[in-house]
Enzyme design. Structure first.
Site, PDB file in Angstrom:
ATOM      1  N   TYR A  69       0.792  -1.247   0.000  1.00 21.64           N
ATOM      2  CA  TYR A  69       0.000   0.000   0.000  1.00 21.64           C
ATOM      3  C   TYR A  69       0.817   1.287   0.000  1.00 21.64           C
ATOM      4  O   TYR A  69       0.423   2.267   0.618  1.00 21.64           O
ATOM      5  CB  TYR A  69      -0.954   0.020   1.200  1.00 21.64           C
ATOM      6  CG  TYR A  69      -1.605  -1.288   1.525  1.00 21.64           C
ATOM      7  CD1 TYR A  69      -2.386  -1.957   0.583  1.00 21.64           C
ATOM      8  CD2 TYR A  69      -1.445  -1.881   2.773  1.00 21.64           C
ATOM      9  CE1 TYR A  69      -2.977  -3.172   0.876  1.00 21.64           C
ATOM     10  CE2 TYR A  69      -2.048  -3.098   3.076  1.00 21.64           C
ATOM     11  CZ  TYR A  69      -2.804  -3.736   2.122  1.00 21.64           C
ATOM     12  OH  TYR A  69      -3.393  -4.943   2.412  1.00 21.64           O
ATOM     13  N   HIS A  70       1.943   1.320  -0.713  1.00 23.03           N
ATOM     14  CA  HIS A  70       2.775   2.526  -0.704  1.00 23.03           C
ATOM     15  C   HIS A  70       3.086   3.041  -2.109  1.00 23.03           C
ATOM     16  O   HIS A  70       4.239   3.370  -2.408  1.00 23.03           O
ATOM     17  CB  HIS A  70       4.101   2.249   0.030  1.00 23.03           C
ATOM     18  CG  HIS A  70       3.928   1.823   1.450  1.00 23.03           C
ATOM     19  ND1 HIS A  70       4.844   1.007   2.109  1.00 23.03           N
ATOM     20  CD2 HIS A  70       2.949   2.072   2.349  1.00 23.03           C
ATOM     21  CE1 HIS A  70       4.430   0.782   3.338  1.00 23.03           C
ATOM     22  NE2 HIS A  70       3.283   1.416   3.508  1.00 23.03           N
TER      23      HIS A  70
END
Length: 530
Positions: free
Chosen positions: A464-465
């Protein structure tokens, strides 16, 4: 009504911008969010993040294109579609990244982004409840806390990492990033402190700040090459003379909106039937993300957070402790412990990160797993692969095309393989091994490098980056200049994780708030420069 600043996206960056730019009562600020207000109780109870992946009305729920190096799988990319953005649905880990990350940024985007400057902003934002030294701040808007009741297995993970010769580290944002420990989290009194709660809610009563929710921006409007406002489905919001539109929609939505507005790769826009205002080939390019693989094990006992009838009494006690005192297991951010390591001692900074979860986690929490187990994540922090966000349709309501290009660079797969082997060693080190009944993933039969690589291709997911799709730089090819101003037009900036010139070695939420603060200061110091 017209506005001096229209901010598109009330996420980690947008809420900071709204706070800072509306501090002057003579400045009219409009903050627009596509999603709803953050009223859902699962947002505010930290353990509620386990349910948020199912709530599509709070989540953009993007999917990548089939990934060539991951068995042509489409990967799920959750992104917050609610006040607070992804800071309202994430695991709340407070992490700044490594100082070398920002030295690299300074080389690419100038001294504004060098470590001493950004460090001062991190410290000014912080209200650390435990760590009181030169590396941390008190009294800032962003409360940073220790976990109130970490699971005993999280401490066992730390001991297991130390057994594997990783140093114990009580502060990943202090003297060194290397080692293993419990994470600090953005929580206040055991409850999530999103960017909305930290920066927006305290100033919502300002009469010069207008908040618009459930409103998706379709394009930025222009007169010539100067931004004049934004177009919603049913109305246009206008800028006052000399005003600015600031895109803070994130790594996916900001380049998407630029392209819908005629700023992007010219041939692609023309192919979609869109007029080209400014041919900017790098809009949507430079996409980087942390690819993650897990090791899982079933437990002998019931120390973990489990899905089983026997967990029900604990859940009742946890709910009572949370509601009464802001304590107990429901204050868990799930990813309680972790750490940083180097795949090669010669590396200049850690390039592997661990997230330890005292529970089973499959498919981002969308698939329930019965019983008691643990999940250890490891990701490649400094991947060399780069992907792209591109248009799939000229329809503003259609999602863009996400091509992450995971493992596209030949150096990335060996790094992740090294991380998977180290994660497995930690899981089977005595402090954790004494709790483990059996490894379930990859499984004891998966031993050879060839088999482990096949496992990575079959199971690896995002952690999730995503960053970098509107990269800032000193060079003319960059999408934005070092102050976030979009090249080729006037009155338009980008301020979110998309402007990162390189991905950082850590979680991206706190750095995104720092980016917003830095660009807000640029705007306030030079109010007429747009």
């Amino acid at each position: 009504m017209s506005f001096d600043y229209i901010i598109v996206g009330a996420g980690s960056a947008g809420c900071v911008l709204a706070n800072r730019l509306s501090a002057n009562p003579k400045t009219r600020v409009c903050l627009i969010e596509a999603g709803p207000a953050d009223r859902n109780p699962m947002i505010h109870m930290p353990f509620g993040l386990a349910a948020l992946a199912h709530m599509r009305w709070l989540n953009w729920g993007y999917q990548t294109e089939p990934e060539a190096q991951l068995n042509h799988r489409r990967l799920f990319w959750p992104r917050g579609r609610v006040l607070g953005g992804s800071s309202s649905i994430n695991a709340m880990i407070y992490m700044r990244g490594h100082p070398q990350d920002y030295r690299d940024w300074a080389r690419l985007a100038g001294p504004l982004w060098d470590w001493p400057r950004v460090r001062a902003i991190f410290v000014a934002h912080e209200d650390n409840q435990t760590l009181r030294d030169d590396h941390h701040g008190q009294g800032g808007p962003l409360t940073v806390s220790d976990l109130t009741d970490p699971n005993p297995l999280s401490r066992a993970f730390v001991a297991a990492g130390m057994d594997c010769q990783l140093p114990g580290n009580p502060d990943f944002n202090g003297v060194t990033q290397d080692g293993v420990g419990l994470y600090q989290v953005t929580q206040r009194n055991g409850r999530r402190l999103s960017s909305a709660q930290a920066f927006l809610v305290p100033v919502l009563d300002r009469p010069n700040l207008t908040l618009v929710t459930k409103a998706q921006v379709h394009q930025v409007t222009f007169a010539g090459r100067r931004a004049t406002g934004v177009q919603l489905r049913d109305r246009t919001l206008a800028l006052a003379e000399g005003g600015e539109v600031i895109l803070s929609g994130g790594t996916i939505n900001s380049p998407h909106l630029l392209m819908l507005s005629g700023i992007g790769p010219g041939a692609q826009l023309q192919a979609m039937g869109l007029p080209v205002l400014h041919d900017a080939p790098e809009v949507g390019a430079n996409l980087a993300d942390h690819l993650d693989i897990t090791v899982q094990a079933a437990l002998k006992g019931r120390e973990a957070i489990g899905i089983a009838p026997s967990f029900l009494p604990r859940a009742v006690r946890a709910a009572w402790a949370y509601l009464r005192r802001g304590q107990g297991e429901f204050t868990s951010n799930v990813a309680e412990a972790g750490g940083f390591a180097r795949s090669d001692p010669a590396r200049d900074r850690p390039n592997l990160q661990f997230h330890f979860i005292p529970a089973y986690l499959h498919d981002h929490g969308r698939r329930l797993s019965l019983g008691y187990g643990v999940t250890l994540h490891v990701c490649d922090l400094l991947p060399k692969s780069r992907g792209r966000i591109s248009l799939a349709s000229p329809d503003p309501m259609a999602p863009p095309r996400i091509t992450a290009n995971y493992l596209g660079h030949p150096e990335d797969l060996p790094t992740l393989l090294s991380g998977l082997k180290l994660a497995r060693r930690i899981l089977h080190a005595p402090p954790l091994a004494r709790h483990i009944l059996s490894e379930t993933l990859p499984g004891p039969q998966v031993v050879s490098d060839e088999a482990l690589v096949a496992d990575i291709r079959a199971r690896a997911e995002t952690i999730y980056h995503p960053v970098g799709t509107c990269r800032m730089g000193l060079d003319a090819a960059s999408v934005t200049d070092p102050q976030g101003r979009v090249r080729g037009v006037q009155g338009l900036r980008v301020a979110d994780a998309s402007v990162m010139p390189q991905i950082i070695a850590g979680n991206t939420n706190a750095p995104t708030m720092m980016i917003a603060e830095t660009i807000a200061r640029c705007i306030l110091d030079q109010p007429s420069a747009s």
